[in-house]
Design a protein around this motif. Structure first.
Motif, mmCIF file in Angstrom:
data_model
loop_
_atom_site.group_PDB
_atom_site.id
_atom_site.type_symbol
_atom_site.label_atom_id
_atom_site.label_comp_id
_atom_site.label_asym_id
_atom_site.label_seq_id
_atom_site.Cartn_x
_atom_site.Cartn_y
_atom_site.Cartn_z
ATOM 1 N N ALA A 92 0.843 -1.203 0.000
ATOM 2 C CA ALA A 92 0.000 0.000 0.000
ATOM 3 C C ALA A 92 0.877 1.251 0.000
ATOM 4 O O ALA A 92 0.529 2.266 -0.604
ATOM 5 N N MET A 93 2.020 1.172 0.663
ATOM 6 C CA MET A 93 2.939 2.318 0.721
ATOM 7 C C MET A 93 3.613 2.573 -0.627
ATOM 8 O O MET A 93 3.877 3.703 -0.992
ATOM 9 N N ARG A 94 3.925 1.482 -1.348
ATOM 10 C CA ARG A 94 4.647 1.628 -2.624
ATOM 11 C C ARG A 94 3.833 2.411 -3.646
ATOM 12 O O ARG A 94 4.392 3.032 -4.541
ATOM 13 N N ALA A 95 2.523 2.357 -3.517
ATOM 14 C CA ALA A 95 1.648 3.064 -4.455
ATOM 15 C C ALA A 95 1.630 4.571 -4.197
ATOM 16 O O ALA A 95 1.271 5.352 -5.073
ATOM 17 N N LYS A 96 2.048 4.980 -3.000
ATOM 18 C CA LYS A 96 1.978 6.399 -2.621
ATOM 19 C C LYS A 96 3.168 7.190 -3.163
ATOM 20 O O LYS A 96 4.219 6.631 -3.456
ATOM 21 N N SER A 97 2.965 8.506 -3.255
ATOM 22 C CA SER A 97 4.051 9.384 -3.698
ATOM 23 C C SER A 97 4.982 9.683 -2.527
ATOM 24 O O SER A 97 4.680 9.367 -1.372
ATOM 25 N N LYS A 98 6.099 10.334 -2.830
ATOM 26 C CA LYS A 98 7.095 10.635 -1.797
ATOM 27 C C LYS A 98 6.513 11.567 -0.729
ATOM 28 O O LYS A 98 6.729 11.360 0.465
ATOM 29 N N ASP A 99 5.765 12.586 -1.165
ATOM 30 C CA ASP A 99 5.178 13.541 -0.213
ATOM 31 C C ASP A 99 4.203 12.848 0.745
ATOM 32 O O ASP A 99 4.200 13.120 1.945
ATOM 33 N N GLU A 100 3.376 11.946 0.176
ATOM 34 C CA GLU A 100 2.424 11.220 1.012
ATOM 35 C C GLU A 100 3.153 10.334 2.018
ATOM 36 O O GLU A 100 2.752 10.240 3.187
ATOM 37 N N LEU A 101 4.227 9.695 1.568
ATOM 38 C CA LEU A 101 5.007 8.832 2.455
ATOM 39 C C LEU A 101 5.643 9.629 3.585
ATOM 40 O O LEU A 101 5.644 9.194 4.741
ATOM 41 N N LEU A 102 6.188 10.801 3.245
ATOM 42 C CA LEU A 102 6.818 11.640 4.269
ATOM 43 C C LEU A 102 5.788 12.125 5.292
ATOM 44 O O LEU A 102 6.063 12.177 6.486
ATOM 45 N N LYS A 103 4.579 12.453 4.798
ATOM 46 C CA LYS A 103 3.517 12.891 5.707
ATOM 47 C C LYS A 103 3.098 11.736 6.624
ATOM 48 O O LYS A 103 2.927 11.913 7.829
ATOM 49 N N GLN A 104 2.972 10.551 6.044
ATOM 50 C CA GLN A 104 2.607 9.375 6.828
ATOM 51 C C GLN A 104 3.685 9.072 7.874
ATOM 52 O O GLN A 104 3.377 8.732 9.022
#
Length: 132
Positions: A17-29
């Motif tokens: 689920a994380m791999r589908a996200k963008s870098k900004d979304e990952l950093l926010k998460q």
């Protein structure tokens, strides 16, 4: 592959689920997970419920997963960047073995010296027509 929510807080985030996200979304998460971890650690010190204490492990693992996915994405982008370049950073090169890394390339092995080229030109392999 789903995200389980416990009272508004995310727990045990799945890597696909994380791999589908963008870098900004990952950093926010990642930031959200870190703040959640800090609140859980405060609750642990003040004597919180036992179910909160067991959640600390899940949050820490989720932070690690987030870091892993970010690093994997970064390496993938670097591989794409260095794909057509002459030199590649050492950590992106194939590991193999020390002997294989030092082995001559196919091109280097096929190169002949001037002396060998002259020998081949002046004393080429003779062809004989043999009658049976």
């Amino acid at each position: 592959w789903y995200q389980r929510r416990v009272r508004g807080a995310m727990v045990r985030v799945k890597a696909p689920a994380m791999r589908a996200k963008s870098k900004d979304e990952l950093l926010k998460q990642l930031e959200d997970l870190k703040t959640e971890l800090s609140t859980l650690q405060v609750q642990k010190v003040t004597g919180g419920a036992t179910n909160k204490l067991s959640k600390i492990k899940d949050v820490r693992k989720s932070i690690a997963r987030c870091h892993t996915v970010l690093r994997a994405n970064q390496r993938e982008n670097l591989r794409k960047f260095y794909q057509k370049k002459k030199y590649i950073p050492l950590d992106l090169r194939p590991k193999k073995t020390r002997a294989l890394r030092r082995m001559l390339t196919a091109h280097e092995a096929s190169i002949k010296t001037k002396r060998q080229q002259k020998k081949d030109a002046h004393f080429s392999q003779r062809v004989f027509a043999i009658k049976a």
